[in-house]
Scaffold this motif. Sequence first.
Motif, PDB file in Angstrom:
ATOM      1  N   ARG A  69      -3.860   9.496 -10.212  1.00  0.00           N
ATOM      2  CA  ARG A  69      -4.474   9.397  -8.885  1.00  0.00           C
ATOM      3  C   ARG A  69      -3.951  10.553  -8.021  1.00  0.00           C
ATOM      4  O   ARG A  69      -3.057  10.404  -7.198  1.00  0.00           O
ATOM      5  CB  ARG A  69      -4.162   8.042  -8.246  1.00  0.00           C
ATOM      6  CG  ARG A  69      -4.798   6.873  -8.985  1.00  0.00           C
ATOM      7  CD  ARG A  69      -4.689   5.584  -8.206  1.00  0.00           C
ATOM      8  NE  ARG A  69      -5.370   4.488  -8.862  1.00  0.00           N
ATOM      9  CZ  ARG A  69      -6.675   4.238  -8.798  1.00  0.00           C
ATOM     10  NH1 ARG A  69      -7.462   5.034  -8.095  1.00  0.00           N
ATOM     11  NH2 ARG A  69      -7.204   3.214  -9.442  1.00  0.00           N
TER      12      ARG A  69
ATOM     13  N   VAL B   7       0.858  -1.182   0.000  1.00  0.00           N
ATOM     14  CA  VAL B   7       0.000   0.000   0.000  1.00  0.00           C
ATOM     15  C   VAL B   7       0.892   1.228   0.000  1.00  0.00           C
ATOM     16  O   VAL B   7       1.765   1.377   0.855  1.00  0.00           O
ATOM     17  CB  VAL B   7      -0.924   0.010   1.237  1.00  0.00           C
ATOM     18  CG1 VAL B   7      -1.764   1.288   1.261  1.00  0.00           C
ATOM     19  CG2 VAL B   7      -1.825  -1.215   1.245  1.00  0.00           C
ATOM     20  N   TRP B   8       0.697   2.106  -0.956  1.00  0.00           N
ATOM     21  CA  TRP B   8       1.546   3.279  -1.088  1.00  0.00           C
ATOM     22  C   TRP B   8       1.612   4.081   0.213  1.00  0.00           C
ATOM     23  O   TRP B   8       0.597   4.330   0.854  1.00  0.00           O
ATOM     24  CB  TRP B   8       1.019   4.191  -2.196  1.00  0.00           C
ATOM     25  CG  TRP B   8       0.917   3.532  -3.531  1.00  0.00           C
ATOM     26  CD1 TRP B   8       1.525   2.372  -3.918  1.00  0.00           C
ATOM     27  CD2 TRP B   8       0.144   3.955  -4.650  1.00  0.00           C
ATOM     28  NE1 TRP B   8       1.192   2.061  -5.220  1.00  0.00           N
ATOM     29  CE2 TRP B   8       0.346   3.015  -5.694  1.00  0.00           C
ATOM     30  CE3 TRP B   8      -0.699   5.051  -4.878  1.00  0.00           C
ATOM     31  CZ2 TRP B   8      -0.269   3.139  -6.940  1.00  0.00           C
ATOM     32  CZ3 TRP B   8      -1.306   5.183  -6.122  1.00  0.00           C
ATOM     33  CH2 TRP B   8      -1.085   4.240  -7.129  1.00  0.00           C
ATOM     34  N   GLY B   9       2.820   4.452   0.581  1.00  0.00           N
ATOM     35  CA  GLY B   9       3.027   5.241   1.779  1.00  0.00           C
ATOM     36  C   GLY B   9       3.158   4.428   3.050  1.00  0.00           C
ATOM     37  O   GLY B   9       3.441   4.981   4.118  1.00  0.00           O
TER      38      GLY B   9
ATOM     39  N   SER C  29      -5.012  12.293  -5.531  1.00  0.00           N
ATOM     40  CA  SER C  29      -5.111  12.251  -4.070  1.00  0.00           C
ATOM     41  C   SER C  29      -4.022  11.396  -3.432  1.00  0.00           C
ATOM     42  O   SER C  29      -3.801  11.471  -2.219  1.00  0.00           O
ATOM     43  CB  SER C  29      -6.481  11.721  -3.645  1.00  0.00           C
ATOM     44  OG  SER C  29      -6.663  10.376  -4.070  1.00  0.00           O
ATOM     45  N   GLU C  30      -3.331  10.590  -4.250  1.00  0.00           N
ATOM     46  CA  GLU C  30      -2.296   9.696  -3.732  1.00  0.00           C
ATOM     47  C   GLU C  30      -0.885  10.241  -3.936  1.00  0.00           C
ATOM     48  O   GLU C  30       0.090   9.576  -3.579  1.00  0.00           O
ATOM     49  CB  GLU C  30      -2.404   8.324  -4.416  1.00  0.00           C
ATOM     50  CG  GLU C  30      -3.741   7.637  -4.228  1.00  0.00           C
ATOM     51  CD  GLU C  30      -4.043   7.377  -2.762  1.00  0.00           C
ATOM     52  OE1 GLU C  30      -3.225   6.717  -2.101  1.00  0.00           O
ATOM     53  OE2 GLU C  30      -5.081   7.865  -2.281  1.00  0.00           O
ATOM     54  N   HIS C  31      -0.750  11.435  -4.475  1.00  0.00           N
ATOM     55  CA  HIS C  31       0.581  11.962  -4.761  1.00  0.00           C
ATOM     56  C   HIS C  31       1.476  12.008  -3.520  1.00  0.00           C
ATOM     57  O   HIS C  31       2.655  11.642  -3.575  1.00  0.00           O
ATOM     58  CB  HIS C  31       0.477  13.369  -5.366  1.00  0.00           C
ATOM     59  CG  HIS C  31       0.086  13.366  -6.812  1.00  0.00           C
ATOM     60  ND1 HIS C  31       0.032  14.512  -7.570  1.00  0.00           N
ATOM     61  CD2 HIS C  31      -0.264  12.351  -7.647  1.00  0.00           C
ATOM     62  CE1 HIS C  31      -0.329  14.209  -8.809  1.00  0.00           C
ATOM     63  NE2 HIS C  31      -0.532  12.907  -8.872  1.00  0.00           N
ATOM     64  N   SER C  32       0.920  12.464  -2.425  1.00  0.00           N
ATOM     65  CA  SER C  32       1.732  12.563  -1.204  1.00  0.00           C
ATOM     66  C   SER C  32       2.232  11.190  -0.763  1.00  0.00           C
ATOM     67  O   SER C  32       3.397  11.038  -0.367  1.00  0.00           O
ATOM     68  CB  SER C  32       0.917  13.208  -0.084  1.00  0.00           C
ATOM     69  OG  SER C  32       1.703  13.356   1.094  1.00  0.00           O
ATOM     70  N   LYS C  33       1.389  10.174  -0.868  1.00  0.00           N
ATOM     71  CA  LYS C  33       1.794   8.821  -0.478  1.00  0.00           C
ATOM     72  C   LYS C  33       2.833   8.255  -1.447  1.00  0.00           C
ATOM     73  O   LYS C  33       3.729   7.497  -1.033  1.00  0.00           O
ATOM     74  CB  LYS C  33       0.575   7.898  -0.405  1.00  0.00           C
ATOM     75  CG  LYS C  33      -0.387   8.253   0.716  1.00  0.00           C
ATOM     76  CD  LYS C  33      -1.602   7.341   0.722  1.00  0.00           C
ATOM     77  CE  LYS C  33      -2.570   7.742   1.824  1.00  0.00           C
ATOM     78  NZ  LYS C  33      -3.789   6.885   1.813  1.00  0.00           N
ATOM     79  N   LEU C  34       2.726   8.620  -2.719  1.00  0.00           N
ATOM     80  CA  LEU C  34       3.727   8.177  -3.684  1.00  0.00           C
ATOM     81  C   LEU C  34       5.090   8.785  -3.366  1.00  0.00           C
ATOM     82  O   LEU C  34       6.125   8.098  -3.419  1.00  0.00           O
ATOM     83  CB  LEU C  34       3.294   8.546  -5.102  1.00  0.00           C
ATOM     84  CG  LEU C  34       2.107   7.768  -5.670  1.00  0.00           C
ATOM     85  CD1 LEU C  34       1.648   8.386  -6.989  1.00  0.00           C
ATOM     86  CD2 LEU C  34       2.461   6.298  -5.868  1.00  0.00           C
TER      87      LEU C  34
ATOM     88  N   THR D 280       6.550   7.072  -0.447  1.00  0.00           N
ATOM     89  CA  THR D 280       7.137   5.787  -0.809  1.00  0.00           C
ATOM     90  C   THR D 280       8.536   5.971  -1.383  1.00  0.00           C
ATOM     91  O   THR D 280       9.453   5.192  -1.076  1.00  0.00           O
ATOM     92  CB  THR D 280       6.228   5.056  -1.817  1.00  0.00           C
ATOM     93  OG1 THR D 280       4.951   4.833  -1.213  1.00  0.00           O
ATOM     94  CG2 THR D 280       6.827   3.718  -2.213  1.00  0.00           C
TER      95      THR D 280
END
Length: 282
Positions: free
Chosen positions: A184, A151-153, A186-191, A194
Amino acid sequence: MSKPDEVANQVPEDEGSDIEAGGLFEDPPDFYPPSPPPTTEHYTMKNGDDITLHLVGHSPLEAHTLWNGAVVISQYFEEHPDEVKDRTVLEIGAAAGLPSLVAAVLGANKVVVTDFPDPDIVDVMWKNIRGCPMLAVDREEDRNIVADGYVWGAKQAPLLAHLGEQKEGEVGFDVLILADLLFRHSEHSKLVDTIQFTLNKKPGSKAFVVFTSYRPWLQHKDLAFFDLARERGFIVDKFLEVKTEKPLFENDPGDEEIRKTVTGWTVRWPTEEEKAAAAISS
């Protein structure tokens, strides 16, 4: 789409004795469309070797598509094999895992191919690994590529465990692959998290971020990923631009030229000289 549990027709015994619905409220057999079947794609390497790619039939995580970014970065690695040869490689959001398979064939030291820990997706990644004749081994432990859910992040320890013991200051992967993930937003920060967690700080280590703006009117939001990476202290460089013959989704709206364009970027840690220069300029 899987048919939901048929709870609507379940009536307690003490209430159903005088109700004879006769199946009136049951869904007809073809009410729900069947789940799309798994599909197969093929990638032919420059030397003529064929890689068969199995994909899940449908996935809300978009793992049922062989994305242009995956094909383009795979071709890039074939043209520049030193980018992956004898290096450790992590791919996230991999779906079929084509770039990882190519990296392993080209002689990467260790490849960890990951996607969301959905059993069907992870099984497909393993199926593609075990079905690749160029990666055949006598023993599973001899493979230079493994599949895992991620799961990313999330914490990186399970991923790093695949690399075994590492020297202090060199913990992490030499190469990261992010192919067609930037839509995606909304997932940039989690990417970026990572990348921070998993990219080691050895000279030459980098994350390859390859994507198409499939929704041209949101291209600025795709590119905002790189602004965030810069804010976190990374150096971002564009290294590639390729025009495909036609858009991946031909009937989609928006500027066709943008939808045919694949760009590649590297995200890396700054060198000591770059840190010093940044400190002076600030």
